[in-house]
Motif scaffolding. Structure first.
Motif, PDB file in Angstrom:
ATOM      1  N   ALA A 191       0.834  -1.205   0.000  1.00 23.77           N
ATOM      2  CA  ALA A 191       0.000   0.000   0.000  1.00 23.77           C
ATOM      3  C   ALA A 191       0.867   1.253   0.000  1.00 23.77           C
ATOM      4  O   ALA A 191       0.579   2.230  -0.702  1.00 23.77           O
ATOM      5  CB  ALA A 191      -0.929  -0.014   1.208  1.00 23.77           C
ATOM      6  N   GLU A 192       1.970   1.233   0.784  1.00 24.64           N
ATOM      7  CA  GLU A 192       2.863   2.393   0.828  1.00 24.64           C
ATOM      8  C   GLU A 192       3.550   2.619  -0.513  1.00 24.64           C
ATOM      9  O   GLU A 192       3.810   3.759  -0.903  1.00 24.64           O
ATOM     10  CB  GLU A 192       3.901   2.186   1.933  1.00 24.64           C
ATOM     11  CG  GLU A 192       3.307   2.283   3.335  1.00 24.64           C
ATOM     12  CD  GLU A 192       4.302   1.875   4.419  1.00 24.64           C
ATOM     13  OE1 GLU A 192       5.422   1.419   4.046  1.00 24.64           O
ATOM     14  OE2 GLU A 192       3.960   2.005   5.614  1.00 24.64           O
ATOM     15  N   GLN A 193       3.842   1.523  -1.233  1.00 20.89           N
ATOM     16  CA  GLN A 193       4.498   1.658  -2.539  1.00 20.89           C
ATOM     17  C   GLN A 193       3.640   2.425  -3.542  1.00 20.89           C
ATOM     18  O   GLN A 193       4.160   3.021  -4.484  1.00 20.89           O
ATOM     19  CB  GLN A 193       4.837   0.267  -3.093  1.00 20.89           C
ATOM     20  CG  GLN A 193       6.016  -0.387  -2.394  1.00 20.89           C
ATOM     21  CD  GLN A 193       6.275  -1.790  -2.906  1.00 20.89           C
ATOM     22  OE1 GLN A 193       5.530  -2.311  -3.737  1.00 20.89           O
ATOM     23  NE2 GLN A 193       7.354  -2.412  -2.424  1.00 20.89           N
ATOM     24  N   ILE A 194       2.317   2.382  -3.372  1.00 22.56           N
ATOM     25  CA  ILE A 194       1.429   3.131  -4.283  1.00 22.56           C
ATOM     26  C   ILE A 194       0.803   4.340  -3.583  1.00 22.56           C
ATOM     27  O   ILE A 194      -0.256   4.811  -3.954  1.00 22.56           O
ATOM     28  CB  ILE A 194       0.334   2.204  -4.857  1.00 22.56           C
ATOM     29  CG1 ILE A 194      -0.477   1.533  -3.747  1.00 22.56           C
ATOM     30  CG2 ILE A 194       0.930   1.180  -5.783  1.00 22.56           C
ATOM     31  CD1 ILE A 194      -1.642   0.697  -4.258  1.00 22.56           C
ATOM     32  N   GLN A 195       1.508   4.827  -2.528  1.00 19.76           N
ATOM     33  CA  GLN A 195       1.088   6.026  -1.780  1.00 19.76           C
ATOM     34  C   GLN A 195      -0.375   5.930  -1.312  1.00 19.76           C
ATOM     35  O   GLN A 195      -1.167   6.862  -1.466  1.00 19.76           O
ATOM     36  CB  GLN A 195       1.263   7.309  -2.607  1.00 19.76           C
ATOM     37  CG  GLN A 195       2.704   7.736  -2.805  1.00 19.76           C
ATOM     38  CD  GLN A 195       3.378   6.962  -3.910  1.00 19.76           C
ATOM     39  OE1 GLN A 195       2.823   6.833  -4.989  1.00 19.76           O
ATOM     40  NE2 GLN A 195       4.567   6.441  -3.645  1.00 19.76           N
ATOM     41  N   SER A 196      -0.731   4.779  -0.765  1.00 20.69           N
ATOM     42  CA  SER A 196      -2.099   4.552  -0.296  1.00 20.69           C
ATOM     43  C   SER A 196      -2.102   4.272   1.200  1.00 20.69           C
ATOM     44  O   SER A 196      -1.081   3.881   1.781  1.00 20.69           O
ATOM     45  CB  SER A 196      -2.746   3.378  -1.044  1.00 20.69           C
ATOM     46  OG  SER A 196      -2.859   3.660  -2.409  1.00 20.69           O
ATOM     47  N   LEU A 197      -3.263   4.489   1.804  1.00 17.00           N
ATOM     48  CA  LEU A 197      -3.448   4.268   3.238  1.00 17.00           C
ATOM     49  C   LEU A 197      -3.937   2.841   3.469  1.00 17.00           C
ATOM     50  O   LEU A 197      -4.903   2.403   2.847  1.00 17.00           O
ATOM     51  CB  LEU A 197      -4.475   5.266   3.794  1.00 17.00           C
ATOM     52  CG  LEU A 197      -4.832   5.138   5.279  1.00 17.00           C
ATOM     53  CD1 LEU A 197      -3.615   5.448   6.138  1.00 17.00           C
ATOM     54  CD2 LEU A 197      -5.980   6.083   5.626  1.00 17.00           C
ATOM     55  N   PHE A 198      -3.272   2.128   4.378  1.00 20.00           N
ATOM     56  CA  PHE A 198      -3.656   0.749   4.711  1.00 20.00           C
ATOM     57  C   PHE A 198      -4.212   0.717   6.126  1.00 20.00           C
ATOM     58  O   PHE A 198      -3.598   1.240   7.058  1.00 20.00           O
ATOM     59  CB  PHE A 198      -2.437  -0.172   4.600  1.00 20.00           C
ATOM     60  CG  PHE A 198      -2.706  -1.595   5.045  1.00 20.00           C
ATOM     61  CD1 PHE A 198      -2.397  -2.011   6.334  1.00 20.00           C
ATOM     62  CD2 PHE A 198      -3.293  -2.515   4.178  1.00 20.00           C
ATOM     63  CE1 PHE A 198      -2.644  -3.305   6.746  1.00 20.00           C
ATOM     64  CE2 PHE A 198      -3.540  -3.807   4.576  1.00 20.00           C
ATOM     65  CZ  PHE A 198      -3.206  -4.198   5.880  1.00 20.00           C
ATOM     66  N   LYS A 199      -5.404   0.128   6.282  1.00 20.11           N
ATOM     67  CA  LYS A 199      -6.027   0.027   7.613  1.00 20.11           C
ATOM     68  C   LYS A 199      -6.488  -1.404   7.845  1.00 20.11           C
ATOM     69  O   LYS A 199      -6.982  -2.059   6.926  1.00 20.11           O
ATOM     70  CB  LYS A 199      -7.233   0.971   7.716  1.00 20.11           C
ATOM     71  CG  LYS A 199      -6.862   2.430   7.690  1.00 20.11           C
ATOM     72  CD  LYS A 199      -8.066   3.313   7.991  1.00 20.11           C
ATOM     73  CE  LYS A 199      -8.989   3.421   6.825  1.00 20.11           C
ATOM     74  NZ  LYS A 199     -10.062   4.406   7.016  1.00 20.11           N
ATOM     75  N   LEU A 200      -6.339  -1.872   9.090  1.00 16.25           N
ATOM     76  CA  LEU A 200      -6.862  -3.177   9.498  1.00 16.25           C
ATOM     77  C   LEU A 200      -7.722  -2.963  10.738  1.00 16.25           C
ATOM     78  O   LEU A 200      -7.261  -2.397  11.733  1.00 16.25           O
ATOM     79  CB  LEU A 200      -5.728  -4.150   9.788  1.00 16.25           C
ATOM     80  CG  LEU A 200      -6.201  -5.575  10.174  1.00 16.25           C
ATOM     81  CD1 LEU A 200      -5.338  -6.619   9.500  1.00 16.25           C
ATOM     82  CD2 LEU A 200      -6.166  -5.788  11.683  1.00 16.25           C
ATOM     83  N   ILE A 201      -8.986  -3.367  10.649  1.00  9.89           N
ATOM     84  CA  ILE A 201      -9.931  -3.214  11.759  1.00  9.89           C
ATOM     85  C   ILE A 201     -10.372  -4.609  12.182  1.00  9.89           C
ATOM     86  O   ILE A 201     -10.911  -5.374  11.379  1.00  9.89           O
ATOM     87  CB  ILE A 201     -11.153  -2.377  11.344  1.00  9.89           C
ATOM     88  CG1 ILE A 201     -10.707  -0.998  10.844  1.00  9.89           C
ATOM     89  CG2 ILE A 201     -12.130  -2.229  12.494  1.00  9.89           C
ATOM     90  CD1 ILE A 201     -11.803  -0.209  10.186  1.00  9.89           C
ATOM     91  N   SER A 202     -10.136  -4.954  13.473  1.00 12.36           N
ATOM     92  CA  SER A 202     -10.507  -6.284  13.929  1.00 12.36           C
ATOM     93  C   SER A 202     -10.607  -6.313  15.438  1.00 12.36           C
ATOM     94  O   SER A 202     -10.039  -5.471  16.137  1.00 12.36           O
ATOM     95  CB  SER A 202      -9.472  -7.311  13.452  1.00 12.36           C
ATOM     96  OG  SER A 202      -9.832  -8.612  13.885  1.00 12.36           O
ATOM     97  N   ALA A 203     -11.347  -7.275  15.920  1.00 13.48           N
ATOM     98  CA  ALA A 203     -11.442  -7.572  17.346  1.00 13.48           C
ATOM     99  C   ALA A 203     -11.886  -9.022  17.460  1.00 13.48           C
ATOM    100  O   ALA A 203     -12.542  -9.549  16.559  1.00 13.48           O
ATOM    101  CB  ALA A 203     -12.438  -6.647  18.038  1.00 13.48           C
ATOM    102  N   PRO A 204     -11.534  -9.671  18.570  1.00 16.86           N
ATOM    103  CA  PRO A 204     -11.944 -11.078  18.725  1.00 16.86           C
ATOM    104  C   PRO A 204     -13.442 -11.237  18.571  1.00 16.86           C
ATOM    105  O   PRO A 204     -14.224 -10.537  19.200  1.00 16.86           O
ATOM    106  CB  PRO A 204     -11.479 -11.410  20.149  1.00 16.86           C
ATOM    107  CG  PRO A 204     -10.341 -10.482  20.402  1.00 16.86           C
ATOM    108  CD  PRO A 204     -10.685  -9.219  19.677  1.00 16.86           C
ATOM    109  N   GLY A 205     -13.837 -12.150  17.677  1.00 16.46           N
ATOM    110  CA  GLY A 205     -15.256 -12.423  17.442  1.00 16.46           C
ATOM    111  C   GLY A 205     -15.939 -11.432  16.527  1.00 16.46           C
ATOM    112  O   GLY A 205     -17.117 -11.578  16.223  1.00 16.46           O
ATOM    113  N   GLN A 206     -15.213 -10.401  16.042  1.00 14.45           N
ATOM    114  CA  GLN A 206     -15.829  -9.355  15.210  1.00 14.45           C
ATOM    115  C   GLN A 206     -15.359  -9.396  13.765  1.00 14.45           C
ATOM    116  O   GLN A 206     -15.638  -8.485  13.001  1.00 14.45           O
ATOM    117  CB  GLN A 206     -15.521  -7.965  15.799  1.00 14.45           C
ATOM    118  CG  GLN A 206     -16.030  -7.753  17.199  1.00 14.45           C
ATOM    119  CD  GLN A 206     -17.547  -7.792  17.264  1.00 14.45           C
ATOM    120  OE1 GLN A 206     -18.220  -7.248  16.411  1.00 14.45           O
ATOM    121  NE2 GLN A 206     -18.071  -8.464  18.275  1.00 14.45           N
TER     122      GLN A 206
END
Length: 699
Positions: free
Chosen positions: A673-688
């Protein structure tokens, strides 16, 4: 898309705050009858106060889950206990749900009488809690009667206090109704502030049902502003919370709203799924008005998909249900859609039977909308009638309805321009006054004419100097432009050379390696089928065949990435869709792909499409290995030369002990994602579940 009446999203009902009563562990009561549960509570709790509190929680649960009759039975018992033992709080709680029951049944006079009785008792006892509960019912009654000014006036008075102690039960609900009233009057800014204030209170008091209602209403504000994707974020969160808290009518309402948003985004398959989910909940808990609306929405969506038989089936169901309910406005809307479907079916072959059915439905719509004065529906109705009469060869009637359509259309357009005309009038008046002032100043200007002439000489010299400077800057600028153009030409020549080389590499790989690998695979298959080859060598041969298939698959990706003809958004999305289908083939996982259907001619940098595809591969691989989910959503949409790419699973989520398993893959995805100047996000929680999002520029 099938022409016809589409119910405006602005007409969707605001999520009802009446279902924000506290819910406890009374869910076990679903397994037994209300009467048995009442008897059990009275037996288990000896103190009258404890009996009333337990009955109130049970009644609130029944009301929240759509079992209004059971709630009414329970709260009448609670009221009897409270009256017998002079327990005032029990009276206020009982009055609130009993009055809400009568409001739900449409008996506003009975609800008003109960609320006024409760308010008198609260005033006599100087109970702020009781007064707030009574005011809430009265405010809700005024809201249902469309008396928004009264709702705003009384709500603000109650909220301003003074409050000896903040009532976290009734005051947030009153604040939410205030937001509803502001929204109904078109003041979206104040409505949004109310809902955000209530959300903050709900978060502090852990009131998830109230939080869900505010999320749903914030979604409706975004719908009014046509921010459908933003609205969907709020709606999905609200639906999850409502489902968790057994707010089944809210679950149905939210699924219906989600379907409407997807339909407005021209994603009819997704819309149909959520409309059917809404119908399931409405049918399960017997809400006739909502069931009819869900049938109508499903029928309209089937018409978008050109599934006319299914569309007619659901629209005919809705027609009967709206007629039984005597819901005139929805009768008109449903008739509009039915007329549109019959028109579309009859126009290609000018089928007189279908066209006459279209006219019959449109006449029903016309009669109602002319009586109610709904101009937008009148415009659509007249247009459909003009089309049908023209197809039937009745030019006189067609011309008549075309004139009516034009008249209403012009009226609507002129209304839109009223504000612009008013602004232009104000501007004209201002300019007129400025002209008069200019005339008055003209005489003074004549007096200073001599001084001005003297200044002309000075200004002329200054102008000549400025002209020389300007000429010099223009010459310098042209030289710079020429140099820049030469650089651009050199860059383009270099890019063309690179693209030619990429094309040649892709062709050579396809022609040479592809043919050799294919022959290798065929030879391996022949060896497997040969009886002369020992079993031990067959295992090795089978391994070679599988490896050759994997290499061919990898080679396809290399060829696709190398070929400059694929440097566009359409090619990337198509290749991704094929990869997703192959990846999940033979697994139990259902993939839901939401890609735009028509992306036009959008060129992509090869690094952008390559890295996005590799991020997709990594995220799908992680989901398959670790999530345990039976469904994965893959979304891609663009807006204003920006993109958002999202992969969502609904599995176990990212637990602490699993983070090491993911770390290498996550670092790779973030690096790409950084190589193409983009924002990378990971959203997670146990069971979600896990949600991976990449956002950046297309170019």
């Amino acid at each position: 898309m099938t022409p016809g009446f589409r119910i405006p999203l602005s007409c969707l009902t605001l999520l009802p705050t009446i279902f924000l009563l506290p819910v406890s562990s009374a869910g076990q009561a679903q397994q037994t009858s209300a009467a048995d549960t009442i008897a059990f509570i009275l037996k288990q709790n000896k103190k009258p106060t404890e009996q009333c509190e337990a009955l109130y929680k049970l009644g609130a649960f029944y009301f929240t889950t759509g079992q209004a009759e059971n709630a009414f039975l329970v709260m009448n018992q609670s009221k009897s206990v409270a009256e017998k033992h002079d327990y005032d709080k029990g009276m206020y709680d009982a009055h609130s749900i009993i009055a809400a029951y009568y409001l739900k049944k449409g008996d506003s006079e009975k609800a008003r009488a109960i609320a006024n009785e409760s308010l008198k008792l609260a005033n006599r006892n100087r109970s702020e809690y009781g007064a707030n509960r009574a005011y809430y019912i009265l405010i809700l009654l005024w809201y249902q009667q469309l008396k928004y000014d009264s709702v705003i006036l009384i709500s603000e008075l109650v909220l301003e206090g003074p409050h000896e102690e903040y009532d976290s039960v009734s005051l947030p609900k009153i604040n939410a109704l205030l937001g509803n009233a502001y929204m109904a009057k078109g003041d979206l800014q104040r409505a949004g502030k109310c809902f955000l204030d209530v959300m903050a209170i709900a978060e502090k008091t852990n009131n998830e049902p109230l939080y869900a209602v505010c999320l749903g209403n914030l979604a409706l504000i975004n719908v009014e502003l046509k921010n459908y994707r933003e609205a969907l974020k709020y709606q999905h969160k609200a639906e999850a919370i409502a489902r968790k808290n057994n707010q089944f009518q809210s679950v149905g309402n939210l699924n219906n709203s989600i379907g409407s948003c997807y339909r407005s985004l021209m994603l009819p398959d997704s819309a149909l799924h959520y409309f059917k989910e809404a119908l399931y909940w409405f049918t399960k808990f017997a809400y006739p008005e909502d069931i009819a609306l869900a049938h109508s929405n499903i029928g309209a969506t089937y018409s978008d998909l050109a599934h006319f038989d299914s569309s007619l089936y659901y629209l005919q169901l809705a027609k009967k249900e709206f007629n039984d309910l005597k819901d005139t406005l929805n009768i008109a809307g449903n008739a509009m859609v039915l007329g549109g479907v019959w028109n579309v079916m009859g126009l290609p072959k000018k089928d007189r039977v279908y066209l006459q059915r279209a006219l019959d439905e449109l006449e029903v719509c016309q009669r109602i909308v002319e009586q109610k004065g709904v101009r937008e529906m009148r415009r659509s109705c007249y247009y459909q009638q003009a089309v049908a009469y023209e197809a039937l060869g009745n030019d006189a009637q067609s011309f008549l309805y075309l004139k009516l359509y034009t008249r209403v259309n012009d009226s609507l357009l002129s209304q839109q321009h009223i504000q612009q005309i008013a602004e232009m009038q104000t501007k004209y008046e201002t300019e007129k006054k400025e002209t008069e002032i200019g005339k008055l100043n003209a005489e003074k200007q004549l007096d200073v004419e001599k001084i001005a002439r003297q200044k002309v000489v000075n200004y002329s010299l200054m102008s000549m100097a400025a002209l020389i400077l300007l000429s010099g800057s223009l010459i310098f600028r042209n030289v710079q432009k020429k140099r820049t153009a030469e650089k651009h030409v050199a860059i383009l020549e270099k890019q063309n050379a690179i693209e030619s080389m990429r094309n040649k590499i892709a062709s050579d790989v396809h022609d040479e390696m592809g043919a050799n690998l294919t022959r290798l695979g065929l030879n391996a298959q022949q060896l497997l089928q040969s009886p002369m080859v020992p079993e031990k060598e067959k295992q090795l041969t089978e391994k070679m065949a599988l490896q050759s298939k994997e290499i061919i698959t990898g080679m396809r990706e290399i060829i696709w990435a190398s070929n400059p003809a694929n440097d566009n958004l359409k090619s990337m999305l198509g290749f991704m869709r094929q990869y997703i289908d192959r990846f999940f083939d033979g697994t139990q996982i259902r993939s839901v792909v939401n890609f735009p259907h028509d992306v036009g001619e959008v060129t992509l940098h090869p690094e952008v499409r390559r890295n996005l595809f590799l991020i997709l591969k990594e995220s799908l691989n992680n989901a398959l290995k670790y999530s345990g989910s039976d469904r994965i959503d893959i979304d891609f949409h663009t807006e204003n030369e920006k993109f958002q790419f999202k992969v969502t699973d609904y599995g176990k989520g990212l637990e602490d002990e699993k983070k090491n398993d993911f770390s290498s893959g996550l670092r790779n995805m973030q690096m790409r994602a950084e190589q193409i100047q983009s924002l990378f996000k990971l959203i997670s929680a146990p069971g979600q579940g896990v949600e991976i999002i990449v956002e950046g520029n297309l170019y």
